[in-house]
Design a protein around this motif. Structure first.
Motif, short mmCIF file in Angstrom:
data_model
loop_
_atom_site.label_atom_id
_atom_site.label_comp_id
_atom_site.label_asym_id
_atom_site.label_seq_id
_atom_site.Cartn_x
_atom_site.Cartn_y
_atom_site.Cartn_z
N MET A 137 0.84 -1.21 0.00
CA MET A 137 0.00 0.00 0.00
C MET A 137 0.88 1.27 0.00
O MET A 137 1.79 1.40 0.79
CB MET A 137 -0.85 -0.04 1.28
N ILE A 138 0.61 2.16 -0.94
CA ILE A 138 1.40 3.39 -1.03
C ILE A 138 0.89 4.38 0.01
O ILE A 138 -0.29 4.63 0.10
CB ILE A 138 1.25 4.03 -2.43
N GLU A 139 1.79 4.90 0.78
CA GLU A 139 1.38 5.86 1.80
C GLU A 139 1.88 7.26 1.44
O GLU A 139 2.76 7.42 0.62
CB GLU A 139 1.93 5.44 3.15
N GLY A 140 1.28 8.24 2.10
CA GLY A 140 1.73 9.61 1.89
C GLY A 140 3.09 9.83 2.51
O GLY A 140 3.61 8.98 3.23
N ARG A 141 3.66 10.96 2.24
CA ARG A 141 4.98 11.31 2.79
C ARG A 141 4.83 12.36 3.87
O ARG A 141 3.94 13.20 3.82
CB ARG A 141 5.87 11.91 1.69
N LEU A 142 5.76 12.30 4.80
CA LEU A 142 5.81 13.32 5.85
C LEU A 142 6.84 14.37 5.46
O LEU A 142 7.95 14.02 5.07
CB LEU A 142 6.32 12.69 7.15
N PHE A 143 6.47 15.63 5.57
CA PHE A 143 7.44 16.71 5.43
C PHE A 143 7.54 17.39 6.79
O PHE A 143 6.58 18.03 7.23
CB PHE A 143 7.02 17.70 4.33
N THR A 198 8.90 7.65 8.00
CA THR A 198 10.02 8.24 7.25
C THR A 198 9.49 9.46 6.51
O THR A 198 8.30 9.60 6.31
CB THR A 198 10.61 7.25 6.24
N GLY A 199 10.37 10.30 6.14
CA GLY A 199 9.95 11.50 5.41
C GLY A 199 11.13 12.42 5.24
O GLY A 199 12.26 12.07 5.60
N ALA A 200 10.86 13.57 4.69
CA ALA A 200 11.92 14.55 4.48
C ALA A 200 11.87 15.59 5.59
O ALA A 200 10.80 16.09 5.93
CB ALA A 200 11.73 15.22 3.13
N ILE A 208 11.80 20.88 -3.51
CA ILE A 208 12.12 19.77 -2.61
C ILE A 208 10.93 18.80 -2.53
O ILE A 208 11.09 17.58 -2.59
CB ILE A 208 12.52 20.29 -1.21
N ILE A 209 9.75 19.35 -2.43
CA ILE A 209 8.55 18.49 -2.34
C ILE A 209 8.43 17.64 -3.62
O ILE A 209 8.23 16.43 -3.56
CB ILE A 209 7.28 19.33 -2.11
N TRP A 210 8.57 18.28 -4.76
CA TRP A 210 8.45 17.54 -6.01
C TRP A 210 9.55 16.48 -6.13
O TRP A 210 9.30 15.36 -6.58
CB TRP A 210 8.48 18.50 -7.20
N ALA A 211 10.76 16.86 -5.74
CA ALA A 211 11.87 15.89 -5.83
C ALA A 211 11.62 14.70 -4.91
O ALA A 211 11.82 13.54 -5.30
CB ALA A 211 13.18 16.58 -5.46
N GLU A 212 11.12 14.97 -3.71
CA GLU A 212 10.84 13.88 -2.76
C GLU A 212 9.74 12.96 -3.30
O GLU A 212 9.81 11.75 -3.14
CB GLU A 212 10.44 14.46 -1.41
N ARG A 213 8.75 13.56 -3.94
CA ARG A 213 7.65 12.76 -4.48
C ARG A 213 8.10 11.88 -5.64
O ARG A 213 7.49 10.86 -5.92
CB ARG A 213 6.52 13.68 -4.96
N ALA A 214 9.16 12.31 -6.31
CA ALA A 214 9.64 11.56 -7.48
C ALA A 214 10.69 10.52 -7.13
O ALA A 214 11.22 9.85 -8.01
CB ALA A 214 10.21 12.55 -8.50
N ARG A 215 11.03 10.38 -5.85
CA ARG A 215 12.10 9.44 -5.48
C ARG A 215 11.72 8.03 -5.91
O ARG A 215 10.60 7.58 -5.69
CB ARG A 215 12.36 9.49 -3.99
N SER A 216 12.69 7.35 -6.52
CA SER A 216 12.38 6.07 -7.17
C SER A 216 11.95 4.99 -6.18
O SER A 216 11.17 4.11 -6.53
CB SER A 216 13.57 5.59 -7.98
N HIS A 217 12.42 5.08 -4.91
CA HIS A 217 12.06 4.00 -3.99
C HIS A 217 10.57 4.02 -3.64
O HIS A 217 10.04 3.11 -3.03
CB HIS A 217 12.91 4.04 -2.71
N ARG A 218 9.90 5.09 -4.07
CA ARG A 218 8.45 5.15 -3.83
C ARG A 218 7.70 4.26 -4.82
O ARG A 218 6.51 4.04 -4.70
CB ARG A 218 7.94 6.58 -3.96
#
Ligand code: 5GP
Length: 203
Positions: free
Chosen positions: A1-7, A116-118, A181-191
């Motif tokens: 299940m894909i979860e949201g990210r924490l900033f 986990t998050g940025a 930074i938000i866009w880059a974090e959202r594009a991280r391949s491990h997601r």
């Protein structure tokens, strides 16, 4: 299940974080601001449930007792905490959450394996500029300005523990950098463990 990210965002009081976050939230979709609980008195213009949930010390201590906080800390003589439930519910729905918390709270979140998050630290260009901004606010007494400046020196020592450090000199540039930074974090391949980006995740 894909979860949201924490900033997780921290900054000394007066570094311009509130204005910055407002601008970034207007620009980037799919971001939700976590409304903290605090025992601090509301400032002029602050709204219950929008800026904070303003609660008494008794209620706050009861919430600690019941284990309802993901993290909490005493900052500038008041208690602040993030509710477990609201953050986890939104993350499970795939919504990205912004936590505006102090360095103590950020350290607790960093230490949690489950979250986990940025982590992003916003610094003022200088302490002199920070003092100028705090005094310009007109909402703080002299004593509060001094407490916040003394705390700023301590908080700045934690800046290197964050994934990103942004010096908020020119607001427009800071908004651009934060958004990137938000866009880059959202594009991280491990997601995308399947190797295939899933439509709708990169907002
Ligand atoms: P202010 O009173 O100026 O709104 O916030 C003072 C400090 O409390 C800021 O550094 C802010 O990031 C921090 N803060 C706000 N909410 C929380 C929270 O839920 N947890 C923690 N640890 N700090 C918070």
């Amino acid at each position: 299940m894909i979860e949201g990210r924490l900033f997780v965002i921290s900054a000394p009081s007066g570094a311009g974080k509130t204005t910055l976050l407002k601008r970034v939230m207007e620009r980037v979709s799919g971001l939700s601001f976590s409304v903290s609980h605090t025992t601090r008195e509301p400032r002029d213009g602050e709204e219950e449930g929008v800026d904070y949930h303003f609660i008494s010390q008794t209620v706050f201590l009861d919430m600690i007792e019941k284990g309802l906080f993901l993290e909490y800390a005493e900052v500038h003589g008041n208690l602040y905490g993030t509710s477990h439930q609201s953050v986890l519910e939104q993350l499970k729905k795939g919504i990205d959450i912004v936590l505006d918390i102090d360095v103590q709270g950020a350290s607790i979140v960093r230490g949690s394996d489950a979250l986990t998050g940025a982590h992003i630290f916003i610094a003022p260009p200088s302490l002199a500029e920070l003092e100028r901004r705090l005094r310009g606010r007109d909402t703080e007494s002299e004593k509060h300005v001094r407490v916040r400046l003394e705390n700023a020196v301590i908080e700045m020592q934690d800046a290197c523990k964050y994934d990103y450090l942004i010096v908020n000199d020119q607001l427009d540039q800071t908004v651009d950098l934060f958004t990137a930074i938000i866009w880059a974090e959202r594009a991280r391949s491990h997601r995308f463990p399947s190797g295939k980006p899933i439509t709708g995740i990169v907002k």
